[in-house]
Design an enzyme around this catalytic site. Structure first.
Site, mmCIF file in Angstrom:
data_model
loop_
_atom_site.group_PDB
_atom_site.id
_atom_site.type_symbol
_atom_site.label_atom_id
_atom_site.label_comp_id
_atom_site.label_asym_id
_atom_site.label_seq_id
_atom_site.Cartn_x
_atom_site.Cartn_y
_atom_site.Cartn_z
ATOM 1 N N LYS A 103 0.839 -1.204 0.000
ATOM 2 C CA LYS A 103 0.000 0.000 0.000
ATOM 3 C C LYS A 103 0.871 1.249 0.000
ATOM 4 O O LYS A 103 0.593 2.227 -0.699
ATOM 5 C CB LYS A 103 -0.952 -0.030 1.215
ATOM 6 C CG LYS A 103 -2.062 -1.064 1.035
ATOM 7 C CD LYS A 103 -2.839 -1.382 2.298
ATOM 8 C CE LYS A 103 -3.753 -2.574 2.049
ATOM 9 N NZ LYS A 103 -4.432 -3.082 3.241
ATOM 10 N N GLN A 114 -4.765 -1.678 9.437
ATOM 11 C CA GLN A 114 -4.590 -3.008 8.844
ATOM 12 C C GLN A 114 -5.161 -4.079 9.780
ATOM 13 O O GLN A 114 -4.795 -4.158 10.954
ATOM 14 C CB GLN A 114 -3.094 -3.262 8.575
ATOM 15 C CG GLN A 114 -2.801 -4.563 7.861
ATOM 16 C CD GLN A 114 -3.360 -4.589 6.434
ATOM 17 O OE1 GLN A 114 -3.262 -3.639 5.681
ATOM 18 N NE2 GLN A 114 -3.976 -5.706 6.073
ATOM 19 N N ASP A 119 -11.381 2.406 3.576
ATOM 20 C CA ASP A 119 -11.669 0.976 3.439
ATOM 21 C C ASP A 119 -13.179 0.738 3.306
ATOM 22 O O ASP A 119 -13.613 -0.363 2.969
ATOM 23 C CB ASP A 119 -11.184 0.224 4.693
ATOM 24 C CG ASP A 119 -9.850 -0.465 4.485
ATOM 25 O OD1 ASP A 119 -9.518 -0.765 3.331
ATOM 26 O OD2 ASP A 119 -9.157 -0.717 5.491
#
Ligand code: NAP
Length: 274
Positions: free
Chosen positions: A42, A86, A109
C-alpha cells in the site's frame, strides 16, 4: 486507462490546480508477516501515484486506548485524508470499536457502519476496496453482470457481503454461500459468475464450476509449500472457464488500486472539490 495511472494523472492535476496532495495513514499493530507485506504494498502504491503516505507501526502490546487515541489524532490531521487500520488486529484489541472511531469521511476501506449503510442504499462515497476492485476488473474486461447468476462463496463484512451487494447493484441474481450452505458444489455449478472469498487454499474444484463460467479468486492463502495461492484450484479449473483471475496478480492489485481511488476521492470531498 489503468486505475492507478488514472489516479496518478488526477493527483498531478490536483497538485497543480489546488496545491493539494492526498495523504493516507496506514496503521499496523504487531508483526504479522502477511499484514507487513500488505502495508508495504500500500505504501509503494501511494508513492507511485504521488500521495503522501504515513505509516504508524505500533507494538503488539499497544492498548485499545492508545490505538483509539492515534485514530483520533489522525481524524484531526489536516494532511491525512484516508485512514487505514490493517486487519486483523491482535486479539486483545476490539477491531469493531477501532473501525467505529475512524471518521467516516476518512474511512477509505469503507468499513464504518455509515459507509456500509450507504453502500446498502446504493448512495456511497467509497466502495470497499476488494469488492470494488473485482467490479472494476469485470468492467475492464467488458463482463456484464446483468441477469447473470452470481454466486459468492464467503459472507465476511470485508469481502463476501459487500461483494454480493455490488453484484446486485449491477442487476446480477446473487446467491451468497457460507460454511452452512447445503449442496455447495451444486449451487456453485449454477454460477455464470463465481466469486471465491473463503480463505481455504484450492477450495473451489473443477466439479464446482460450470463450463464457460467467469471465476474470480479473492483468496490469498499459503499452500503446503508456503507458496501464495488462491481459493480456486487454478490448474484444474482454468480450462473450464471463460475467464479466471490468477493468484497472485489478480484481485490483489485491483484492491490496492481502489484504495488509491478512495483516498483521492476522500481528499477531494474534504477539500470541497468536485
Ligand atoms: P473470512 O472472514 O474468514 O470469511 C470466510 C468466509 O468463508 C466465511 O463467510 C465462511 O463461512 C466461509 N467459509 C469457510 N469455510 C467454508 C466452507 N467449507 N464452505 C463454504 N464457505 C466457507 O475471510 P475474508 O476476510 O472474507 O477473506 C477471504 C479470503 O480472501 C482470504 O483468503 C483472504 O486472505 C482473502 N482476501 C484477499 C484480499 C485481496 O486483496 N485479494 C482482501 C481481503 C481478503 P461462515 O461465515 O459460515 O464462517
Amino acid at each position: 486507462m489503468e486505475v492507478k495511472a488514472s489516479v496518478k494523472q488526477l493527483t498531478d492535476a490536483l497538485k497543480q490546480e489546488h496545491g493539494i496532495t492526498p495523504g493516507l495513514a496506514v496503521v499496523i499493530v504487531g508483526d504479522d508477516p502477511a499484514s507487513r507485506v500488505y502495508v508495504n504494498n500500500k505504501k509503494k502504491a501511494c508513492e507511485a501515484v504521488g500521495f503522501l503516505s504515513e505509516e504508524y507501526a505500533l507494538p503488539a502490546e499497544t492498548t485499545q486506548e492508545e490505538l483509539l487515541a492515534l485514530v483520533e489524532t489522525l481524524n484531526n490531521k489536516a494532511d491525512i485524508n484516508g485512514i487505514l487500520v490493517q486487519l486483523p488486529l491482535p486479539k486483545h484489541l476490539d477491531d469493531k470499536a477501532v473501525i467505529a472511531a475512524i471518521s467516516p469521511l476518512k474511512d477509505v476501506d469503507a468499513f464504518h457502519a455509515v459507509n456500509v449503510g450507504k453502500i446498502m442504499l446504493g448512495e456511497y462515497d467509497f466502495l470497499p476496496c476488494t469488492p470494488a476492485g473485482v467490479m472494476e476488473m469485470l468492467h475492464s474486461y467488458h463482463i456484464s453482470v446483468e441477469g447473470k447468476d452470481c454466486v459468492v462463496i464467503g459472507r465476511s463484512n470485508i469481502v463476501g457481503k459487500p461483494m454480493g451487494m455490488l453484484l446486485l447493484h449491477e442487476n446480477g441474481t446473487v446467491t451468497i454461500c457460507h460454511s452452512r450452505t447445503k449442496n455447495l458444489a451444486e449451487v456453485c455449478r449454477r454460477a455464470d459468475i463465481l466469486v471465491a472469498a473463503v480463505g481455504i487454499p484450492k477450495f473451489v474444484k473443477a466439479d464446482m464450476v460450470k463450463d464457460g463460467a467467469v471465476v474470480i479468486d479473492v483468496g490469498m492463502n499459503r499452500d503446503e509449500n508456503g507458496k501464495l495461492c488462491g481459493d480456486v484450484d487454478f490448474e484444474n479449473v482454468k480450462d473450464k472457464c471463460a475467464f479466471i483471475t490468477p493468484v497472485p496478480g489478480g484481485v490483489g492489485p485491483m484492491t490496492i488500486a481502489t484504495l488509491m481511488k478512495n483516498t483521492l476521492k476522500a481528499c477531494k470531498l474534504q477539500n470541497g472539490i468536485a
